[in-house]
Scaffold this active site. Structure first.
Site, PDB file in Angstrom:
ATOM      1  N   CYS B  50       0.822  -1.208   0.000  1.00 33.05           N
ATOM      2  CA  CYS B  50       0.000   0.000   0.000  1.00 33.05           C
ATOM      3  C   CYS B  50       0.860   1.264   0.000  1.00 33.05           C
ATOM      4  O   CYS B  50       0.380   2.337  -0.286  1.00 33.05           O
ATOM      5  CB  CYS B  50      -0.987  -0.010   1.165  1.00 33.05           C
ATOM      6  SG  CYS B  50      -0.219  -0.304   2.740  1.00 33.05           S
ATOM      7  N   ASN B  51       2.135   1.102   0.316  1.00 33.35           N
ATOM      8  CA  ASN B  51       2.988   2.280   0.325  1.00 33.35           C
ATOM      9  C   ASN B  51       3.939   2.380  -0.858  1.00 33.35           C
ATOM     10  O   ASN B  51       4.627   3.373  -1.015  1.00 33.35           O
ATOM     11  CB  ASN B  51       3.815   2.327   1.610  1.00 33.35           C
ATOM     12  CG  ASN B  51       2.997   2.847   2.767  1.00 33.35           C
ATOM     13  OD1 ASN B  51       2.089   3.630   2.562  1.00 33.35           O
ATOM     14  ND2 ASN B  51       3.303   2.389   3.965  1.00 33.35           N
ATOM     15  N   ARG B  52       4.007   1.336  -1.642  1.00 30.41           N
ATOM     16  CA  ARG B  52       4.936   1.407  -2.779  1.00 30.41           C
ATOM     17  C   ARG B  52       4.556   0.442  -3.894  1.00 30.41           C
ATOM     18  O   ARG B  52       3.939  -0.602  -3.644  1.00 30.41           O
ATOM     19  CB  ARG B  52       6.362   1.118  -2.321  1.00 30.41           C
ATOM     20  CG  ARG B  52       6.572  -0.317  -1.857  1.00 30.41           C
ATOM     21  CD  ARG B  52       7.999  -0.559  -1.416  1.00 30.41           C
ATOM     22  NE  ARG B  52       8.277   0.117  -0.162  1.00 30.41           N
ATOM     23  CZ  ARG B  52       9.224   1.033   0.000  1.00 30.41           C
ATOM     24  NH1 ARG B  52       9.968   1.389  -1.017  1.00 30.41           N
ATOM     25  NH2 ARG B  52       9.397   1.600   1.176  1.00 30.41           N
ATOM     26  N   HIS B  98      18.709  -0.487  -2.931  1.00 31.45           N
ATOM     27  CA  HIS B  98      17.322  -0.112  -2.678  1.00 31.45           C
ATOM     28  C   HIS B  98      16.515  -1.305  -2.185  1.00 31.45           C
ATOM     29  O   HIS B  98      15.842  -1.219  -1.159  1.00 31.45           O
ATOM     30  CB  HIS B  98      16.704   0.473  -3.944  1.00 31.45           C
ATOM     31  CG  HIS B  98      15.298   0.946  -3.758  1.00 31.45           C
ATOM     32  ND1 HIS B  98      15.002   2.127  -3.127  1.00 31.45           N
ATOM     33  CD2 HIS B  98      14.113   0.386  -4.068  1.00 31.45           C
ATOM     34  CE1 HIS B  98      13.695   2.283  -3.074  1.00 31.45           C
ATOM     35  NE2 HIS B  98      13.125   1.223  -3.637  1.00 31.45           N
ATOM     36  N   SER B 108      10.711   1.948   4.968  1.00 37.17           N
ATOM     37  CA  SER B 108       9.269   1.933   5.216  1.00 37.17           C
ATOM     38  C   SER B 108       8.801   3.202   5.913  1.00 37.17           C
ATOM     39  O   SER B 108       9.595   3.904   6.541  1.00 37.17           O
ATOM     40  CB  SER B 108       8.913   0.742   6.106  1.00 37.17           C
ATOM     41  OG  SER B 108       9.195  -0.454   5.449  1.00 37.17           O
ATOM     42  N   GLU B 113       9.112  -1.895  10.294  1.00 40.32           N
ATOM     43  CA  GLU B 113       7.912  -2.740  10.348  1.00 40.32           C
ATOM     44  C   GLU B 113       8.189  -4.065   9.644  1.00 40.32           C
ATOM     45  O   GLU B 113       9.022  -4.149   8.743  1.00 40.32           O
ATOM     46  CB  GLU B 113       6.714  -2.009   9.741  1.00 40.32           C
ATOM     47  CG  GLU B 113       6.976  -1.389   8.383  1.00 40.32           C
ATOM     48  CD  GLU B 113       6.393  -2.182   7.242  1.00 40.32           C
ATOM     49  OE1 GLU B 113       5.667  -3.134   7.528  1.00 40.32           O
ATOM     50  OE2 GLU B 113       6.691  -1.852   6.093  1.00 40.32           O
ATOM     51  N   GLY B 188     -15.597  -1.633  29.678  1.00 42.51           N
ATOM     52  CA  GLY B 188     -16.013  -0.635  28.706  1.00 42.51           C
ATOM     53  C   GLY B 188     -15.916  -1.212  27.312  1.00 42.51           C
ATOM     54  O   GLY B 188     -15.122  -2.120  27.062  1.00 42.51           O
ATOM     55  N   ALA B 189     -16.734  -0.677  26.415  1.00 49.03           N
ATOM     56  CA  ALA B 189     -16.792  -1.273  25.083  1.00 49.03           C
ATOM     57  C   ALA B 189     -16.154  -0.388  24.026  1.00 49.03           C
ATOM     58  O   ALA B 189     -16.495  -0.439  22.860  1.00 49.03           O
ATOM     59  CB  ALA B 189     -18.247  -1.567  24.733  1.00 49.03           C
ATOM     60  N   LYS B 191     -13.603   1.208  21.267  1.00 48.60           N
ATOM     61  CA  LYS B 191     -12.914   0.573  20.157  1.00 48.60           C
ATOM     62  C   LYS B 191     -11.451   0.263  20.493  1.00 48.60           C
ATOM     63  O   LYS B 191     -10.938  -0.818  20.213  1.00 48.60           O
ATOM     64  CB  LYS B 191     -12.927   1.505  18.943  1.00 48.60           C
ATOM     65  CG  LYS B 191     -13.818   1.202  17.827  1.00 48.60           C
ATOM     66  CD  LYS B 191     -13.642   0.181  16.871  1.00 48.60           C
ATOM     67  CE  LYS B 191     -14.285  -0.945  16.302  1.00 48.60           C
ATOM     68  NZ  LYS B 191     -15.034  -1.875  16.979  1.00 48.60           N
ATOM     69  N   MET B 192     -10.804   1.256  21.127  1.00 51.51           N
ATOM     70  CA  MET B 192      -9.388   1.098  21.457  1.00 51.51           C
ATOM     71  C   MET B 192      -9.158  -0.063  22.423  1.00 51.51           C
ATOM     72  O   MET B 192      -8.202  -0.815  22.308  1.00 51.51           O
ATOM     73  CB  MET B 192      -8.846   2.387  22.074  1.00 51.51           C
ATOM     74  CG  MET B 192      -8.448   3.436  21.077  1.00 51.51           C
ATOM     75  SD  MET B 192      -7.105   2.860  20.041  1.00 51.51           S
ATOM     76  CE  MET B 192      -5.757   2.948  21.205  1.00 51.51           C
TER      77      MET B 192
END
Lengths: 255, 443
Positions: B50-52, B98, B108, B113, B188-189, B191-192
């Protein structure tokens, strides 16, 4: 010997380090065996020899446990302490050929000594583990989550390792005290003389008994269990070295 | 011969363009086949994330870069003018470097990553499936993958946490070692909170308990984790069995106070308890952290750790660059010898051809000679050719070890009228050689 410290310092290449430590262990084992053969007796009479023996069993114990616990930080501790002990031992006057005191002229004398020393090795490793635990807990508390912190063993492992070590060391010390008093009966006609060495080994025994009690009976694993390990080790130091330095009591021949 | 990488990445091109020029995994083998079918493309590997999007190609000459750009334009149906300004192109050892940097994760967006290495692997796998990577690119990518692994094992570039969730996992590991058998209590619900719990379960944590003020939400969420919902009022007893507590409620006041934790800790008999407080404002009172055996990490602590880890990784870039440098040098040796091999064989072929023709002609003219004499002539000419070739051959191999090898090899080819490319249609026709032979012989 310097190889030992390298092995201790390099926790990154821990596989090589443990190989190196294993080699050192074998070499030292041979050296001790040669000493014994040379002196025609079990070579753990004087302080230098005792230190050598502890240093040897320390590494041995650690390597035995390494596969199960994988904690290179403690490997560094074990090998470094071990190396220091060798250095100290070799700087002490080696009186290998010195005539033995009559009280010591029996191979049975070696039994309490060996078991006690094995116990001390276990306690030393437990102490190392307790220190590592304290450092890790401190770093986690203060939220210093970095490379060093990641390389230290987890609290869980440090705790279990210390427990394992005490559960090996404690029976050894128990056995040492019992055989020691049996031997005292033949040598001094008395099972227990309350001389400083005996007293302190009893205190040490009590501390570790308390630790095991905390761990097994109240199933607690916290700061107190850890503190007992550190206090216990101080007692080991007093029993093993401190008493000799004070210079009184029946066991004083041990220099 | 020309090894080149042409592509664009997150630093050179906007996301809209990268999206247009990306290839899904399913399309990858076809894309390889399509590109490899171009005459000028001897080998190719296409790396698309998705980045290259990058095309690694082995072509006869620099001029063939146009072929690749033209292919990109037709494959993605985007006019070349639209993306050409965003392209970078690196040739020779720069291209090798490269790929190695990319595989190591230092090119990256998120430094170090791990995904990129997997993507390099699948690019190579697709190229192998489409048989578009052979000796050169095959070797290059295999080494690239091993460089990526090496960078990650020999340096800290891939270590540490990349997100709040992974910091939480790291801290949990530092406390509990293996997370297997440990249970998570999600309060608690948010998202995080859910995301963090996912991180933990993915790393081995087994049981999940969920508590929420609206109990139905807790039940729904627990279902997703195969866990168990607990009543919000039962929080304290849930804290006794759980090892990791994640809080992410929207409550304005802290919901967990010192007293609750203290009594839970008593029941836990000192077993450590790890709180991850992702809520803003905080769900856990500040003084809970002072308790023994209790570790409270709030969002700021976690964020700070992510930052600290990123900083540690940045400090490792130098070491990785060094590994890349060494590996490039190693590959260059292979690459250059690879470059010299066709030149040497072409040169040998050519000389042998000349020798053969001349001795044949001689044989026709000197019919009176005995078989032994003719054999002697044969041997002598062969030895002359070998002696003449000897020094240049050594020299050519030596050229292969230097930076300007390409130009020098070109010069050699020029000098002897041979072509370095082994594509069938470009093999020098015999007639050309024959016309040259008279000039070359006296030397």
């Amino acid at each position: 010997m310097y190889l030992w410290s390298i092995a201790g310092g390099a926790d990154r290449v821990s596989r090589w380090a443990s190989l190196l430590a294993a080699l050192g262990l074998v070499a030292q084992g041979v050296a001790i065996a040669l000493d014994c053969a040379h002196a025609h007796r079990v070579a753990i009479i004087n302080l230098a020899e005792s230190l050598m023996f502890i240093s040897w069993t320390l590494t041995g114990l650690y390597l035995l446990m390494e596969r199960r616990f994988r904690m290179p930080a403690l490997g560094a501790f074990a090998t470094l302490v071990s190396a220091c002990l060798i250095v100290v031992a070799s700087s002490l006057p080696g009186s290998i050929n010195a005539a033995l005191l009559p009280a010591l002229q029996s191979h049975w004398n070696a039994v309490p000594t060996i078991t006690c020393l094995l116990g001390y090795s276990g306690f030393t490793l437990a102490f190392g583990s307790a220190v590592v635990y304290a450092i890790q807990a401190r770093m986690l508390k203060t939220k210093r989550i970095n490379v060093i912190q990641r390389r230290l063993p987890s609290l869980d492992v440090a705790d279990r390792f210390a427990y394992k070590m005490v559960s090996i060391g404690f029976p050894m010390l128990t056995l040492g005290i019992i055989t020691g008093s049996l031997w005292a009966q033949t040598a001094w006609n008395s099972y227990w003389n309350w001389d400083p060495k005996e007293t302190w080994s009893l205190i040490t025994w009590l501390i570790y008994a308390a630790y095991l009690h905390v761990r097994i009976v109240s199933r607690r694993r916290d700061k107190w269990a850890n503190r007992l390990l550190i206090i216990g080790f101080l007692c080991v130091l007093i029993t093993f070295i401190g008493v000799n330095l004070l210079g009184s009591g029946l066991h004083i021949y041990s220099w | 011969m020309h090894l080149v990488v042409i592509g664009l990445n997150h630093t050179t091109a906007p996301v809209e363009l990268r999206e247009k020029l990306s290839i899904s995994d399913g399309q990858l083998p076809d894309a390889h086949r399509d590109l490899a079918s171009r005459d000028a493309v001897l080998e190719c590997v296409i790396l698309s994330t998705c980045n290259r999007t990058e095309v690694y190609a082995y072509t006869p000459s620099r001029a063939d870069d146009e072929v690749i750009i033209e292919w990109m334009s037709s494959f993605f149906s985007v006019p070349a003018g639209d993306f050409q300004p965003f392209l970078y192109s690196r040739a020779g050892h720069k291209a090798i470097e490269h790929l190695f940097r990319v595989a190591s994760g230092i090119d990256s967006m998120v430094l170090g990553e791990a995904q990129i290495l997997g993507q390099v692997k699948s690019a190579y796998a697709a190229a192998t499936a489409a048989s578009s990577a052979h000796t050169l690119l095959g070797g290059l990518f295999q080494q690239g993958i091993s460089v990526g692994k090496r960078a990650r094992t020999e340096t800290e570039i891939g270590r540490g946490a990349f997100s709040i969730g992974s910091v939480a996992v790291g801290v949990a590991r530092s406390i509990f070692d293996e997370l297997k058998g440990r249970s998570v209590l999600l309060v608690g619900a948010g998202k995080m909170g859910e995301l963090t719990a996912t991180h933990l379960t993915a790393s081995g944590a087994s049981a999940v308990l969920v508590a929420n003020r609206t109990h139905q939400k807790a039940i729904d969420l627990a279902e997703r984790f195969n866990g168990q919902a607990v009543e919000f009022s039962q929080l304290q007893s849930a804290m006794i069995s759980a090892d990791i507590v994640i809080t992410s409620t929207g409550a304005a006041e802290p919901i967990i106070d010192r007293e609750m934790v203290l009594s839970a800790m008593k029941a836990r008999r000192g077993r450590p308890l790890f709180f991850v407080d992702i809520a803003v404002p905080r769900d856990i009172e500040a003084d809970v952290d002072l308790l023994d055996g209790v570790f409270v990490y709030n969002i700021d602590d976690l964020q700070a750790a992510v930052e600290a880890h990123a900083k540690e990784r940045r400090a490792e870039v130098q070491k990785v660059e060094e590994i890349v440098r060494l590996e490039v040098a190693e590959f260059m040796i292979k690459f250059r010898t690879l470059d010299a091999v066709p030149v040497i064989s072409a040169l040998r072929e050519k000389f042998e051809d000349i020798r053969q023709r001349e001795t044949d002609r001689l044989r026709d003219r000197l019919r009176h000679l005995s078989r032994e004499d003719l054999e002697l002539i044969n041997l002598t000419t062969r030895s002359i050719v070998n002696r003449i070739c000897h020094t240049p051959m050594i020299q050519i191999k030596d050229y292969a070890g230097h930076d300007d090898s390409s130009e020098k090899l070109d010069m050699v080819c020029d000098l002897f009228g041979i072509c370095r490319v082994e594509t069938p249609e470009e093999n020098p026709p015999d007639s050309v050689q024959a016309s040259n032979q008279g000039d070359k012989k006296p030397s």
